[in-house]
Design a protein around this motif. Structure first.
Motif, mmCIF file in Angstrom:
data_model
loop_
_atom_site.group_PDB
_atom_site.id
_atom_site.type_symbol
_atom_site.label_atom_id
_atom_site.label_comp_id
_atom_site.label_asym_id
_atom_site.label_seq_id
_atom_site.Cartn_x
_atom_site.Cartn_y
_atom_site.Cartn_z
ATOM 1 N N ALA A 116 2.054 -1.427 -7.893
ATOM 2 C CA ALA A 116 3.453 -1.823 -7.714
ATOM 3 C C ALA A 116 3.714 -2.274 -6.279
ATOM 4 O O ALA A 116 4.440 -3.254 -6.045
ATOM 5 C CB ALA A 116 4.376 -0.663 -8.091
ATOM 6 N N ASP A 117 3.127 -1.582 -5.320
ATOM 7 C CA ASP A 117 3.315 -1.966 -3.915
ATOM 8 C C ASP A 117 2.718 -3.348 -3.649
ATOM 9 O O ASP A 117 3.337 -4.189 -2.976
ATOM 10 C CB ASP A 117 2.660 -0.931 -2.996
ATOM 11 C CG ASP A 117 3.432 0.383 -2.937
ATOM 12 O OD1 ASP A 117 4.587 0.418 -3.409
ATOM 13 O OD2 ASP A 117 2.867 1.367 -2.437
ATOM 14 N N ALA A 118 1.518 -3.591 -4.178
ATOM 15 C CA ALA A 118 0.878 -4.897 -3.965
ATOM 16 C C ALA A 118 1.671 -6.009 -4.641
ATOM 17 O O ALA A 118 1.837 -7.107 -4.089
ATOM 18 C CB ALA A 118 -0.558 -4.861 -4.495
ATOM 19 N N ILE A 119 2.168 -5.736 -5.830
ATOM 20 C CA ILE A 119 2.961 -6.731 -6.553
ATOM 21 C C ILE A 119 4.256 -7.029 -5.811
ATOM 22 O O ILE A 119 4.678 -8.194 -5.694
ATOM 23 C CB ILE A 119 3.232 -6.240 -7.984
ATOM 24 C CG1 ILE A 119 1.955 -6.340 -8.819
ATOM 25 C CG2 ILE A 119 4.363 -7.035 -8.643
ATOM 26 C CD1 ILE A 119 2.040 -5.648 -10.162
ATOM 27 N N THR A 120 4.910 -5.994 -5.308
ATOM 28 C CA THR A 120 6.165 -6.195 -4.580
ATOM 29 C C THR A 120 5.935 -7.042 -3.328
ATOM 30 O O THR A 120 6.755 -7.913 -2.994
ATOM 31 C CB THR A 120 6.780 -4.831 -4.217
ATOM 32 O OG1 THR A 120 7.041 -4.098 -5.421
ATOM 33 C CG2 THR A 120 8.081 -4.994 -3.453
ATOM 34 N N THR A 121 4.833 -6.805 -2.646
ATOM 35 C CA THR A 121 4.505 -7.608 -1.465
ATOM 36 C C THR A 121 4.299 -9.072 -1.843
ATOM 37 O O THR A 121 4.794 -9.988 -1.156
ATOM 38 C CB THR A 121 3.240 -7.058 -0.779
ATOM 39 O OG1 THR A 121 3.493 -5.717 -0.337
ATOM 40 C CG2 THR A 121 2.838 -7.910 0.414
ATOM 41 N N ARG A 122 3.584 -9.317 -2.927
ATOM 42 C CA ARG A 122 3.368 -10.689 -3.387
ATOM 43 C C ARG A 122 4.681 -11.328 -3.829
ATOM 44 O O ARG A 122 4.945 -12.504 -3.515
ATOM 45 C CB ARG A 122 2.351 -10.686 -4.539
ATOM 46 C CG ARG A 122 2.114 -12.036 -5.208
ATOM 47 C CD ARG A 122 1.537 -13.052 -4.266
ATOM 48 N NE ARG A 122 1.286 -14.324 -4.935
ATOM 49 C CZ ARG A 122 1.123 -15.472 -4.294
ATOM 50 N NH1 ARG A 122 1.156 -15.526 -2.970
ATOM 51 N NH2 ARG A 122 0.900 -16.590 -4.968
#
Length: 395
Positions: free
Chosen positions: A108-114
């Protein structure tokens, strides 16, 4: 000199004997399904598993795993112990809730950054990612007209994505059912749309002689921005449900196996969306990638509130706030309150689906690291229908 007629006759008798054994074991599985608890385990343990075809061996092994977990659940004395067992049963994997929650959090953190970068490219630079997703979902430039013409245009565009998805399959799978050439996205009837019917699938026959389709829910089309629909194509059709389910129908797994692998089918469809993205489906369409990533946040959020509500003491209000701050608006068919109620009434259900997605991703990463053909892995995963991924090494 060997008499060929005797050889053929002996082969026929051997085949008949093998067929009789398969029928006998199938009958034993049916008998086990009529009882529960230790009685089911005892019946299953009496089955001779030596030399069984892979699908039937999976039926027996999965049935035993499921029966043992159900007995343990009935004997569990506290809520935490019950949830750990429910997750193992729903997931078909021996994964801890903490490990799964940590994986979901990292994703979720990686997706939010993207998403932050993609939304900035759309000119949305202020406020949280969730709030910017809400704004994008209301932008009239990306909304279809609430008319027959608008709905027809949405379906036409989804079918274009389906054609592109079909063209990528040979790079991801070694063996494909003929069914993949006989599916389409279709509109519901006007009566179904007026009634607000949820989207549904018609599974094609393996050989495609009976075509399949995904009938998309467009009754509230102004809540389905164009950028949100491409990932639906990959989830529902190719390489998602309408690839996996015809193979499963052909394999005809026993209901006891499916009962012990309830997260497999949805987990595969999550993984299918990821496969499409990693194959470049959204490389030239940032808004479609936004839609894909929001769907991933939705799926991760469901798993996280499942664990949070059932194991970490989250309240329904906290879970609702968590989802709003994670993904923006609820998905059209999944109001937050509905998902929260589902997570409480079916502990481990949402988390089990995500655990399978995680499991498929791990197997693929391992294959790539070992220089193995991912197409062969995918064929192996789908050939026999759904099964507990804990039994992967047995096939």
């Amino acid at each position: 000199m060997i008499d060929r007629r005797l050889f053929l006759a002996g082969s026929a008798l051997f085949c008949m004997g093998a067929g009789d054994r398969v029928s006998d074991i199938s009958a034993q599985l049916d008998d086990a399904a009529k009882v529960d608890g230790q009685e089911r385990i005892d019946l299953l343990r009496r089955i001779d598993r030596n030399g069984l075809p892979p699908g039937l061996a999976l039926d027996v092994a999965a049935a035993l795993r499921g029966a043992a977990l159900e007995v343990a659940l009935a004997q569990a004395t506290n809520a935490k112990a019950r949830y750990l067992l429910q997750l193992r049963l729903q997931a078909g994997l021996d994964i801890s809730p903490d490990a799964l929650f940590a994986w979901c959090t990292r994703r979720a953190d990686a997706i939010t950054t993207r998403l932050d970068r993609l939304l900035q490219a759309e000119g949305l630079t202020r406020n949280s990612v969730a709030e910017r997703l809400r704004l994008l979902a209301r932008d009239p430039r990306y909304l279809y007209p609430d008319s027959d013409a608008g709905r027809d245009a949405a379906v036409e565009e989804m079918n274009r994505w389906l054609v592109a998805a079909r063209a990528r399959l040979s790079a991801q799978f070694g063996t494909l059912p003929p069914a993949v050439d006989h599916i389409a996205v279709r509109r519901m009837t006007q009566a179904e749309e007026a009634a607000g019917k949820a989207g549904y699938r018609v599974v094609p026959s393996y050989d495609g002689s009976t075509p399949g389709a995904y009938f998309v829910d467009l009754h509230d089309i102004r809540r389905r921005p164009a950028w949100s629909l491409p990932s639906v194509v990959h989830h529902e059709t190719l390489p998602g449900h309408l690839l996996q389910l015809p193979l499963q129908a052909r394999a005809n797994p026993h209901p006891l196996r499916l009962r012990a692998a309830s997260g497999f089918i949805e987990g595969w469809a999550f993984y299918a969306e990821q496969l499409a993205a990693e194959a470049g489906a959204f490389a030239q369409d940032g808004r479609a990638e936004i839609g894909y990533l929001q769907w991933m946040l939705f799926r991760l959020g469901r798993a996280m509130i499942d664990i949070g509500l059932n194991l970490r003491g989250w309240t329904p209000d906290y879970a609702g706030t968590f989802l709003r701050e994670l993904q923006g608006d609820p998905m059209i068919f999944a109001p937050f309150e509905k998902d929260i109620a589902k997570a409480r009434s079916d502990p481990g259900g949402f988390a089990g689906q995500a655990a399978n997605w995680h499991g498929f991703s791990q197997l693929r990463a391992s294959a790539l690291a070992g220089g193995r053909d991912v197409r062969a892995l995918h064929d192996r995963l789908l050939a026999h229908g759904a099964f507990p991924l804990a039994l992967f090494n047995a096939i």
